[in-house]
Design a protein around this motif. Structure first.
Motif, PDB file in Angstrom:
ATOM      1  N   LEU A 164      90.002  42.423  94.847  1.00 40.35           N
ATOM      2  CA  LEU A 164      91.368  41.735  94.875  1.00 40.35           C
ATOM      3  C   LEU A 164      92.260  42.064  93.883  1.00 40.35           C
ATOM      4  O   LEU A 164      93.377  42.581  94.478  1.00 40.35           O
ATOM      5  N   GLN A 165      92.013  42.245  92.650  1.00 38.62           N
ATOM      6  CA  GLN A 165      92.831  42.791  91.556  1.00 38.62           C
ATOM      7  C   GLN A 165      93.063  44.342  91.925  1.00 38.62           C
ATOM      8  O   GLN A 165      94.366  44.644  91.713  1.00 38.62           O
ATOM      9  N   LEU A 166      92.243  45.106  92.308  1.00 36.20           N
ATOM     10  CA  LEU A 166      92.258  46.236  92.768  1.00 36.20           C
ATOM     11  C   LEU A 166      93.459  46.576  93.857  1.00 36.20           C
ATOM     12  O   LEU A 166      94.289  47.559  93.816  1.00 36.20           O
ATOM     13  N   LEU A 167      92.891  45.524  94.967  1.00 33.99           N
ATOM     14  CA  LEU A 167      93.995  46.021  96.209  1.00 33.99           C
ATOM     15  C   LEU A 167      95.392  45.634  95.703  1.00 33.99           C
ATOM     16  O   LEU A 167      96.373  46.178  96.139  1.00 33.99           O
ATOM     17  N   ALA A 168      95.648  44.732  95.003  1.00 34.18           N
ATOM     18  CA  ALA A 168      97.019  44.326  94.574  1.00 34.18           C
ATOM     19  C   ALA A 168      97.483  45.465  93.794  1.00 34.18           C
ATOM     20  O   ALA A 168      98.780  45.659  93.975  1.00 34.18           O
ATOM     21  N   ALA A 169      96.834  46.081  92.897  1.00 34.65           N
ATOM     22  CA  ALA A 169      97.387  47.342  92.093  1.00 34.65           C
ATOM     23  C   ALA A 169      97.573  48.384  92.976  1.00 34.65           C
ATOM     24  O   ALA A 169      98.501  49.011  92.569  1.00 34.65           O
ATOM     25  N   ARG A 170      96.974  48.330  93.855  1.00 33.65           N
ATOM     26  CA  ARG A 170      97.311  49.583  94.914  1.00 33.65           C
ATOM     27  C   ARG A 170      98.162  49.157  96.208  1.00 33.65           C
ATOM     28  O   ARG A 170      98.297  49.715  97.004  1.00 33.65           O
ATOM     29  N   GLY A 171      99.015  48.006  95.866  1.00 40.06           N
ATOM     30  CA  GLY A 171     100.165  47.745  96.773  1.00 40.06           C
ATOM     31  C   GLY A 171      99.899  46.628  97.972  1.00 40.06           C
ATOM     32  O   GLY A 171     100.752  46.467  98.695  1.00 40.06           O
ATOM     33  N   ALA A 172      98.695  46.136  97.873  1.00 41.96           N
ATOM     34  CA  ALA A 172      98.497  44.916  98.810  1.00 41.96           C
ATOM     35  C   ALA A 172      99.383  43.756  98.319  1.00 41.96           C
ATOM     36  O   ALA A 172      99.526  43.563  97.110  1.00 41.96           O
ATOM     37  N   ASP A 173      99.837  43.011  99.193  1.00 34.64           N
ATOM     38  CA  ASP A 173     100.863  41.969  99.054  1.00 34.64           C
ATOM     39  C   ASP A 173     100.131  40.679  99.047  1.00 34.64           C
ATOM     40  O   ASP A 173      98.913  40.622  99.631  1.00 34.64           O
ATOM     41  N   ALA A 174     100.537  39.704  98.274  1.00 35.46           N
ATOM     42  CA  ALA A 174      99.980  38.335  98.047  1.00 35.46           C
ATOM     43  C   ALA A 174      99.550  37.703  99.396  1.00 35.46           C
ATOM     44  O   ALA A 174      98.709  36.851  99.497  1.00 35.46           O
ATOM     45  N   ALA A 175     100.646  38.030 100.231  1.00 40.76           N
ATOM     46  CA  ALA A 175     100.616  37.310 101.824  1.00 40.76           C
ATOM     47  C   ALA A 175      99.603  37.971 102.572  1.00 40.76           C
ATOM     48  O   ALA A 175      99.360  37.642 103.828  1.00 40.76           O
ATOM     49  N   ASP A 176      99.238  39.201 102.357  1.00 39.38           N
ATOM     50  CA  ASP A 176      98.239  39.853 103.277  1.00 39.38           C
ATOM     51  C   ASP A 176      97.085  39.230 103.327  1.00 39.38           C
ATOM     52  O   ASP A 176      96.604  38.652 102.505  1.00 39.38           O
ATOM     53  N   TRP A 177      96.256  39.520 104.644  1.00 38.33           N
ATOM     54  CA  TRP A 177      95.200  38.972 104.928  1.00 38.33           C
ATOM     55  C   TRP A 177      94.004  39.803 104.274  1.00 38.33           C
ATOM     56  O   TRP A 177      94.222  41.085 104.104  1.00 38.33           O
ATOM     57  N   VAL A 178      92.947  39.019 103.937  1.00 37.30           N
ATOM     58  CA  VAL A 178      91.882  39.830 103.338  1.00 37.30           C
ATOM     59  C   VAL A 178      90.578  39.224 103.657  1.00 37.30           C
ATOM     60  O   VAL A 178      90.429  38.160 103.877  1.00 37.30           O
ATOM     61  N   LEU A 179      89.490  40.122 104.195  1.00 33.93           N
ATOM     62  CA  LEU A 179      88.435  39.831 105.004  1.00 33.93           C
ATOM     63  C   LEU A 179      87.378  40.034 104.019  1.00 33.93           C
ATOM     64  O   LEU A 179      87.248  41.310 103.597  1.00 33.93           O
ATOM     65  N   VAL A 180      86.484  39.160 103.333  1.00 30.19           N
ATOM     66  CA  VAL A 180      85.394  39.506 102.547  1.00 30.19           C
ATOM     67  C   VAL A 180      84.358  39.386 103.179  1.00 30.19           C
ATOM     68  O   VAL A 180      83.899  38.343 104.163  1.00 30.19           O
ATOM     69  N   HIS A 181      83.271  40.288 103.167  1.00 30.27           N
ATOM     70  CA  HIS A 181      82.063  40.374 104.164  1.00 30.27           C
ATOM     71  C   HIS A 181      80.966  40.627 103.308  1.00 30.27           C
ATOM     72  O   HIS A 181      80.987  41.572 102.507  1.00 30.27           O
ATOM     73  N   ASP A 182      79.611  40.138 103.582  1.00 30.98           N
ATOM     74  CA  ASP A 182      78.476  40.493 102.739  1.00 30.98           C
ATOM     75  C   ASP A 182      78.036  42.021 103.100  1.00 30.98           C
ATOM     76  O   ASP A 182      78.127  42.478 104.157  1.00 30.98           O
ATOM     77  N   ALA A 183      77.580  42.569 101.963  1.00 32.97           N
ATOM     78  CA  ALA A 183      77.222  43.946 102.033  1.00 32.97           C
ATOM     79  C   ALA A 183      75.788  44.122 102.858  1.00 32.97           C
ATOM     80  O   ALA A 183      75.689  44.859 103.799  1.00 32.97           O
ATOM     81  N   ALA A 184      75.054  43.147 102.971  1.00 32.74           N
ATOM     82  CA  ALA A 184      73.795  43.060 103.709  1.00 32.74           C
ATOM     83  C   ALA A 184      73.986  42.188 105.149  1.00 32.74           C
ATOM     84  O   ALA A 184      73.003  41.629 105.434  1.00 32.74           O
ATOM     85  N   ARG A 185      75.135  42.253 105.565  1.00 39.55           N
ATOM     86  CA  ARG A 185      75.337  41.608 106.949  1.00 39.55           C
ATOM     87  C   ARG A 185      75.964  42.920 107.877  1.00 39.55           C
ATOM     88  O   ARG A 185      77.172  42.873 108.047  1.00 39.55           O
ATOM     89  N   PRO A 186      74.880  43.561 108.446  1.00 39.15           N
ATOM     90  CA  PRO A 186      75.722  45.096 109.142  1.00 39.15           C
ATOM     91  C   PRO A 186      75.588  44.611 110.731  1.00 39.15           C
ATOM     92  O   PRO A 186      75.912  45.626 111.314  1.00 39.15           O
ATOM     93  N   ASN A 187      75.234  43.532 111.144  1.00 40.53           N
ATOM     94  CA  ASN A 187      75.367  43.433 112.536  1.00 40.53           C
ATOM     95  C   ASN A 187      76.648  42.605 112.974  1.00 40.53           C
ATOM     96  O   ASN A 187      76.259  42.011 114.093  1.00 40.53           O
ATOM     97  N   LEU A 188      77.564  42.794 112.266  1.00 41.27           N
ATOM     98  CA  LEU A 188      78.820  41.779 112.855  1.00 41.27           C
ATOM     99  C   LEU A 188      79.204  42.844 114.028  1.00 41.27           C
ATOM    100  O   LEU A 188      79.742  43.847 113.951  1.00 41.27           O
ATOM    101  N   ALA A 189      79.406  41.770 115.223  1.00 41.02           N
ATOM    102  CA  ALA A 189      79.896  42.375 116.273  1.00 41.02           C
ATOM    103  C   ALA A 189      81.437  42.329 116.502  1.00 41.02           C
ATOM    104  O   ALA A 189      82.260  41.624 115.718  1.00 41.02           O
ATOM    105  N   ARG A 190      82.018  43.403 116.985  1.00 39.81           N
ATOM    106  CA  ARG A 190      83.354  43.514 117.048  1.00 39.81           C
ATOM    107  C   ARG A 190      84.069  42.293 117.738  1.00 39.81           C
ATOM    108  O   ARG A 190      85.068  42.148 117.337  1.00 39.81           O
ATOM    109  N   VAL A 191      83.403  41.841 118.605  1.00 36.73           N
ATOM    110  CA  VAL A 191      83.973  40.732 119.312  1.00 36.73           C
ATOM    111  C   VAL A 191      84.299  39.462 118.321  1.00 36.73           C
ATOM    112  O   VAL A 191      85.191  38.779 118.592  1.00 36.73           O
ATOM    113  N   ASP A 192      83.293  39.549 117.484  1.00 41.91           N
ATOM    114  CA  ASP A 192      83.440  38.299 116.531  1.00 41.91           C
ATOM    115  C   ASP A 192      84.491  38.773 115.522  1.00 41.91           C
ATOM    116  O   ASP A 192      85.322  37.527 115.106  1.00 41.91           O
ATOM    117  N   LEU A 193      84.811  39.958 115.171  1.00 41.50           N
ATOM    118  CA  LEU A 193      85.645  40.251 114.228  1.00 41.50           C
ATOM    119  C   LEU A 193      87.096  40.080 114.688  1.00 41.50           C
ATOM    120  O   LEU A 193      87.850  39.357 113.989  1.00 41.50           O
TER     121      LEU A 193
END
Length: 236
Positions: free
Chosen positions: A94-123
């Protein structure tokens, strides 16, 4: 659902864990699945989405596997420093994203690295349901099995009412500024944080639960990977 109706978002993938319960020769996010690594499949869940503004992956400083992946050179992906715990890794991203221009009001989605079967419909459901929410929330699945509370000797103390119990999944979706503050405060206080929702809960918020698919499986043990490998074969 029209894509323009969905909000733009950043994604964070904490990928600095070692996955000791997998009993493998490398961190579980780098194990093979369908001809590629688990982490590559996880990243693909987001890289193909038109509303993605950018993605940060938190990996250990001495990680020898990440630089070998073709996606390591993808200009949309930032490499953040992995931390001792998941919360540290997410906070660094999050610190890196903010440093690269992300705004405090922007949405951020955090996802597990070992959860590879996320369906697009769920996202897309998560993005649509929380687009106008003042706080945010997470994908989750209502408990299906009978739940037991155990005592210190491993015997059943009581049967838990499962009607109000949900399993927390990812992605978990919050405003960058609010999540960063909650994680920072919790880390400074030494509070145990297991996911982003728990940090927000500790800060006094009540994240919203969005029902998702149960096959959005997190690979934790060898049998989880075996199930997904079989599922990958069935998809072909």
């Amino acid at each position: 659902m029209n894509i323009p109706d969905l909000p733009f978002f950043w994604a964070v993938i904490p990928a600095a864990g070692i996955g000791s319960r997998m009993r493998a020769d490398r961190p579980k996010q780098y194990l093979p699945l369908g001809g590629r690594t688990i982490l590559e499949h996880t990243l693909d869940c987001f890289l193909g989405h038109p509303q993605l503004k950018g993605l940060a992956v938190s990996v250990a400083q001495d990680d020898p596997y990440w630089p070998r992946l073709p996606c390591a050179d993808d200009g949309r992906i930032l490499r953040a420093a992995g931390g001792r715990e998941r919360a540290d890794s997410v906070f660094n991203a999050l610190q890196l994203l903010a440093a690269r221009g992300a705004d405090a009001a922007d949405w951020v989605l955090v996802h597990d690295a070992a959860r590879p079967n996320l369906a697009r419909v769920d996202l897309d459901r998560l993005l649509a349901e929380l687009a106008d929410d003042p706080l945010g929330g997470l994908l989750a699945v209502p408990a299906r099995d009978t739940l037991k509370r155990a005592d210190a000797d491993g015997r059943v103390r009581e049967t838990v009412d499962r009607s109000t119990i949900w399993q927390a999944y990812t992605p978990q979706m919050f405003r960058l500024g609010a999540l960063r503050q909650a994680l920072d405060d919790a880390l400074r206080t030494g509070v145990a944080i297991t996911d982003e929702s728990s940090a927000m809960e500790w800060a006094g918020y009540a994240p919203r639960l969005i029902e998702g698919r149960a096959d959005n499986l997190k690979i934790t043990r060898p049998e989880d990977l075996l199930w997904l490998q079989q599922a990958w074969v069935r998809k072909r």
